[in-house]
Design an enzyme around this catalytic site. Structure first.
Site, mmCIF file in Angstrom:
data_model
loop_
_atom_site.group_PDB
_atom_site.id
_atom_site.type_symbol
_atom_site.label_atom_id
_atom_site.label_comp_id
_atom_site.label_asym_id
_atom_site.label_seq_id
_atom_site.Cartn_x
_atom_site.Cartn_y
_atom_site.Cartn_z
ATOM 1 N N CYS A 44 -14.034 1.878 27.657
ATOM 2 C CA CYS A 44 -15.471 1.780 27.932
ATOM 3 C C CYS A 44 -15.771 0.849 29.105
ATOM 4 C CB CYS A 44 -16.169 1.300 26.667
ATOM 5 S SG CYS A 44 -17.907 0.973 26.887
ATOM 6 N N TYR A 186 -19.287 15.884 28.989
ATOM 7 C CA TYR A 186 -19.896 14.611 29.395
ATOM 8 C C TYR A 186 -19.341 14.135 30.739
ATOM 9 C CZ TYR A 186 -21.751 13.581 24.675
ATOM 10 O OH TYR A 186 -22.433 13.582 23.503
ATOM 11 N N ILE A 187 -18.007 14.059 30.821
ATOM 12 C CA ILE A 187 -17.397 13.457 32.010
ATOM 13 C C ILE A 187 -17.617 14.344 33.230
ATOM 14 C CG2 ILE A 187 -15.172 12.885 33.097
ATOM 15 C CD1 ILE A 187 -14.289 11.772 30.372
ATOM 16 N N HIS A 448 -49.911 3.983 25.848
ATOM 17 C CA HIS A 448 -50.292 4.933 26.895
ATOM 18 C C HIS A 448 -50.394 4.216 28.233
ATOM 19 C CE1 HIS A 448 -52.244 8.310 28.829
ATOM 20 N NE2 HIS A 448 -53.134 7.455 29.327
#
Ligand code: FAD
Ligand code: NAI
Length: 469
Positions: A44, A186-187, A448
């Site tokens: 990671c 993903y990669i 908002h």
């Protein structure tokens, strides 16, 4: 206890291992964490989440400066790419964060050992130290957190220069003319996006007839349309059979997934991103009577215990999504359990995010999974084009989709494709963790103007009553 005797030895210092070690030490256990890399933090921090997100952010800034300011009335002169500077920024971020783990180990009195660990029978670990020599450790409990490694394609050699895994794709020192990405997961999509933004032609070759196979299909289709608009090319239902690297340029051979005629294309770099495999090489599993399952994973029960007494496993090396936060939560779970607590992990509320533009984020079940399980559900959808904040920033692509149980209204899945979806999904994960209904989400006051109002409106839409469409 002597200095080599511990309550807990953790093998691997990725987000699973380092978090388990720190949490266990906080709870009073004597803990060591063994890591074979010189730096802590695992895949990671060193070669995964963090360097890829650094490059995604830097490349997004570059693309915005080049193409994205005119619509806001800002004129920009010549925009130049300084790739070494961009890579330096990434390296600096990785260095700071990996050093941060060292600091956290010291702060929490975790004994950090740099070396390769091998089980040597029950309660015993032999470490081949990076500094030379061996160290024998004894532990009441052992956590295997050895993570995963890129999967390869038989017959295609990854040299990390021209034929690369994600590790090489994060280190390229020039923008390839043509990048062929194998695998639309993903990669492939995150790193394909980085190099596309920096100027490469990118072709993504995917075996299946769709991208991102674990994602809700409607979201995946929209995602592919938006990526195509950014210039990523897709060859679906296609496999790469050979990469010839004998010439100046690579020659990539493809075939229809079902078999058929071979076609070739020239490329400068090929990124192989077809998934990751659990990593257990040389770990000595056999010395405690364990062997990996057919997928190479270490089998664990609901308490993350293996069949060997005192041996537990977490993260990418066991079943489940290969995500850093899943590994971290398992690390905390196990540390708390070993310290005598009774923790819980809700595997139904683990979010997943792809950090492209727009981001794609989800938590819970996809529509396809609910259909397959025969669960009746209501769907609520709200497009960002009807959200006032999205309109003011010009980021109107995408939508929020909520799936709620038709009988109880309990949230079953939330899928978001759009600007900052990765942050917006946190609200949905929290709601699901608390067992909320879509009405709970709809009745919660949202500030908002925010993108989060699209989540509220999608929840209203699950009852057929959105206000703004
Ligand atoms: P790892 O992080 O793989 O760590 C295992 C560690 O164990 C390694 O450091 C290894 O050196 C060490 N080790 C192995 N064997 C031994 C041994 N015998 N002795 C000593 N040490 C050993 N996930 C996300 O959630 N978000 C993202 O944005 C994201 N982006 C990613 C981008 C890329 C390019 C990649 C490749 C992955 C990404 N991931 C992401 C996935 C994430 O990195 C993994 O899910 C996560 O790192 C798994 O954590 P882990 O602790 O199980 O293992
Ligand atoms: P992946 O599993 O996400 O995607 C692999 C893709 O390759 C799939 O679409 C699959 O159908 C395809 N494929 C498989 N074999 C093929 C072949 N021979 N030819 C063509 N296509 C083929 O794997 P990826 O992208 O390698 O990532 C590995 C894991 O790392 C991810 O599953 C995820 O868990 C983690 N990760 C998470 C990130 C995040 O959270 N943002 C970012 C990067 C990685």
């Amino acid at each position: 206890m002597n200095q080599d005797q511990f309550d807990l030895v953790v093998i691997g210092s990725g987000p699973g291992g380092y978090v388990a070690a720190i949490r266990a030490a906080q709870l009073g256990l004597k803990v060591a964490c063994v890591e074979r890399r010189e730096t802590f933090g695992g895949t990671c921090l060193n070669i995964g989440c963090i360097p890829s997100k650094a490059l995604l952010h830097s490349s997004a800034l570059y693309a915005k400066a080049r193409d994205g300011m005119g619509a806001h009335g800002i004129k920009v002169g010549m925009v130049d790419l300084d790739l070494p500077g961009m890579q330096d920024h990434k390296t600096k971020v990785v260095k700071e964060l990996t050093q941060g783990i060292e600091f956290l180990f010291r702060k929490n009195k975790v004994t950090a050992i740099r070396g390769t660990a091998r089980l040597n029978g029950p309660g015993r670990i032999e470490v081949s130290l990076n500094s030379g020599g061996m160290r024998s450790l004894q532990a009441r409990d052992i956590i295997l957190a050895t993570g995963s490694d890129s999967a390869g394609i038989p017959g295609i050699t990854v040299d990390e220069e021209r034929v690369v895994s994600s590790t090489g794709a994060l280190e390229l020192d020039s923008v390839p003319g043509h990048l062929v990405v194998v695998g639309a997961g993903y990669i492939g999509l995150e790193l394909g996006t980085v190099w596309r933004r920096l100027g490469a032609k990118v072709t993504v070759v995917e075996y299946l007839d769709r991208i991102t196979p674990t994602m809700d299909l409607e979201v995946a289709r929209q995602f592919q349309r938006l990526l195509s608009r950014q210039g990523l090319g897709f060859l679906l239902g296609t496999k790469v059979t050979k990469v010839d690297s004998s010439g100046d340029r690579l020659v990539v051979a493809t075939e229809p997934a079902e078999g058929g005629d071979t076609e070739t294309m020239k490329a400068d770099v090929v990124l192989v991103a077809i998934g990751r495999r659990p990593y257990t090489e040389g770990l000595g599993l056999e010395t405690v009577g364990l062997k990996p399952d057919n997928h190479g994973r270490i089998e664990v029960d609901a308490h993350l215990a293996t069949k060997a007494a005192g041996v537990h496993a977490i993260g990418d090396v066991i079943k489940g999504p290969m995500l850093a936060h899943k590994a971290e939560d398992e690390g905390v779970f196990l540390a708390e359990r070993l310290a005598g607590q009774r923790p819980h992990i809700n595997y139904d509320a683990i979010p997943a995010v792809i950090y492209t533009a727009p981001e794609v984020a989800s938590v819970g079940k996809t529509e396809e999974e609910l259909k397959e399980a025969g669960i009746a559900y209501n769907t609520g959808k709200f497009p960002f084009s009807a959200n006032s904040r999205a309109r003011s920033t010009g980021k109107t692509d995408g939508f929020v989709k909520i799936l709620a149980d038709a009988k109880t209204d309990r949230l079953l899945g939330v899928h978001i494709i759009g600007e900052d979806a990765g942050s917006l999904i946190a609200e949905a994960a929290l709601a699901m963790e608390f067992g909320a209904s879509s009405e709970d989400l709809a009745r919660t006051c949202h500030a908002h103007p925010t993108l989060a109002e699209a989540v509220k409106e999608a929840a209203l839409a699950a009852h057929g009553q959105p206000i703004h469409i």
